[in-house]
Design a protein around this motif. Sequence first.
Motif, PDB file in Angstrom:
ATOM      1  N   GLY A   1       0.802  -1.221   0.000  1.00 33.86           N
ATOM      2  CA  GLY A   1       0.000   0.000   0.000  1.00 33.86           C
ATOM      3  C   GLY A   1       0.830   1.265   0.000  1.00 33.86           C
ATOM      4  N   LYS A   2       2.143   1.142   0.241  1.00 31.20           N
ATOM      5  CA  LYS A   2       2.999   2.329   0.236  1.00 31.20           C
ATOM      6  C   LYS A   2       3.149   2.955  -1.151  1.00 31.20           C
ATOM      7  N   VAL A   3       2.673   2.249  -2.161  1.00 33.03           N
ATOM      8  CA  VAL A   3       2.687   2.870  -3.488  1.00 33.03           C
ATOM      9  C   VAL A   3       1.771   4.083  -3.515  1.00 33.03           C
ATOM     10  N   THR A   4       0.849   4.183  -2.546  1.00 35.00           N
ATOM     11  CA  THR A   4      -0.078   5.316  -2.484  1.00 35.00           C
ATOM     12  C   THR A   4       0.432   6.438  -1.590  1.00 35.00           C
TER      13      THR A   4
ATOM     14  N   TYR B   1      -2.097   5.185   6.588  1.00 38.98           N
ATOM     15  CA  TYR B   1      -3.095   4.783   5.589  1.00 38.98           C
ATOM     16  C   TYR B   1      -2.552   3.698   4.671  1.00 38.98           C
ATOM     17  N   HIS B   2      -1.226   3.566   4.615  1.00 34.30           N
ATOM     18  CA  HIS B   2      -0.660   2.564   3.707  1.00 34.30           C
ATOM     19  C   HIS B   2      -1.153   1.163   4.054  1.00 34.30           C
TER      20      HIS B   2
ATOM     21  N   ALA C   1      -4.578   0.820   2.651  1.00 34.65           N
ATOM     22  CA  ALA C   1      -4.437   0.610   1.200  1.00 34.65           C
ATOM     23  C   ALA C   1      -3.968  -0.804   0.908  1.00 34.65           C
ATOM     24  N   THR C   2      -3.045  -1.303   1.729  1.00 32.78           N
ATOM     25  CA  THR C   2      -2.569  -2.683   1.562  1.00 32.78           C
ATOM     26  C   THR C   2      -3.720  -3.670   1.663  1.00 32.78           C
ATOM     27  N   ILE C   3      -4.536  -3.521   2.701  1.00 33.74           N
ATOM     28  CA  ILE C   3      -5.666  -4.436   2.898  1.00 33.74           C
ATOM     29  C   ILE C   3      -6.643  -4.341   1.739  1.00 33.74           C
TER      30      ILE C   3
ATOM     31  N   ALA D   1      -0.771  -9.987   6.067  1.00 35.80           N
ATOM     32  CA  ALA D   1      -0.102  -8.753   5.670  1.00 35.80           C
ATOM     33  C   ALA D   1      -0.758  -7.525   6.303  1.00 35.80           C
ATOM     34  N   GLY D   2      -2.084  -7.595   6.484  1.00 32.92           N
ATOM     35  CA  GLY D   2      -2.804  -6.429   6.988  1.00 32.92           C
ATOM     36  C   GLY D   2      -2.811  -6.284   8.486  1.00 32.92           C
TER      37      GLY D   2
END
Length: 538
Positions: free
Chosen positions: A277-280, A411-412, A415-417, A436-437
């Motif tokens: 989710g860190k891509v966001t 928030y990452h 986003a990951t979840i 992972a979440g």
Amino acid sequence: MNAVEPLNDLFQRFEQLNVIGASLSSERNIDRLLENILLAAKAITHADGGTLYRVREDRKALRFEIVRNDSLSIAYGGTAGKPDPAKFQELPLYRENGEENNSLVAAHSAIHARTVNIADAYTADGFDFSGTRNFDQQTGYRSQSFLTVPMKNHENEVIGVLQLINAIDPESGAVGVFSDADQRLAESLASQAAIALTNRLLISQLEELFEAFITLINLAIDEKSPYTGGHCQRVPSLTMMLAEAVDATTEGPMSSFMMTDKDRYELKIAGLLHDCGKVTTPVHVVDKATKLQTIFDRIQMVDTRFQVIRRDAELAMLRAVLDGTDRVLAEQTWHEQLRAIDEDREFLRRANVGGESMKPEDQERVRHISRTYRWVNDKGNEVDFLTENEVENLTIRAGTLTQEERQTINYHIVATIKMLESLPWPKHLKRVPEYAGGHHERMDGKGYPRGLKRDEMSVQARIMGIADIFEALTARDRPYKPGMKLSQALRILGNFKKNGHIDPDLFDVFIKQKVYLKYAEQYLEASQIDEPEASPDT
């Protein structure tokens, strides 16, 4: 021997063939699968020895994969280790002039996709058994009967060859020929084995492609920020180290935890994707090395204001002298002002560097400096020395992020979840989103994003939580801090155990099995590896 006994033996071997077929389909490891194929072929044909070859990708040669001989106690390949290339050279399928290499029985079987059943290699015509005779001469063995069976996949393409040597009579132990029943059973097994091998290779290729996509995601994160790329690789590694240590535990509360190969693969994938989710996440937040950093470090603007304050102090001193103030007294006052200004400037520069904790009195001093000095902004208005945003940033208690920026970072995981739960996971990877979440949850329910408690989380998610924290503490590539020494990181983890942040039982395994040291030797600098406390809060 009456007729019933051979019939019973045949039925037993058919039953054995069915069991073997099922077991081959469930084996995930390629080396073990190849070994099982050869061992199964030997068992159902009562062969003393055998070799399994695989056709090379360019289809120009046969490669030795598994070699077994019971009488000589020979075992190469599979769980016994790879065959020595010097002893087991590849068998060319074609000669240098391009002609088929039909003199070698295994090559002939692969080229023509047909079974070759030879009663005695020493009297057989049409094949070159000189290598076999040399082998026998060196070992004292007598290679006699040969059953060579091609392994054809669902597209009728030969992908390997099974070669069995010396059929042993179960009653007398004498070497005989491979019967028609032996041949049919071996051919049936070879067909099942080829399909199982093809399926396993296809699955492996898909898994490699899938992992390549994951690597691509992590590379994208790495390209955004060099400070997170290493994290995306180190956390999965530490996660698996701790998981293996827990799996090996035979005493205590974690002794019942066990993993299969499928479980390991599922956890590995979850580890690789735990921060996708860190891509966001905006780069300027991820890379925020100091409290005032945005696109650039705004401490430079504060420095400029201090220069203006210094200039104004000098002008005030000169005006005072012109107005009749004693010059010595005026300069003394001016120098005291400059000293105070410089001390405040150095204090703000230190405050701009994120640390583990900022004292309340230092936070108040930042606010006092903002109120003490006044300056004229670009609109001509006299304002406080620091803006509200600068005060907010410079009084950050720990680290370099404001509460709003922490929420952006946090928030990452949401986003990951969202990203992972949107994917159509196969059955054996269904728990990847949960693993992972959950690595930012806490045992006391004060974590995020779902506020889960210990009994609401899987052991795997709790393992990943410890791995994520320990990696962050010891990482030496973060922009806002150096990597901690082992002793300091373990002391902090010990406190996290006490206050309900991390799983206490998993932490105990982490310490007792010295998982931290195994990780440190692989990923930390030598200067970070010191002696931890004798029993760091276990």
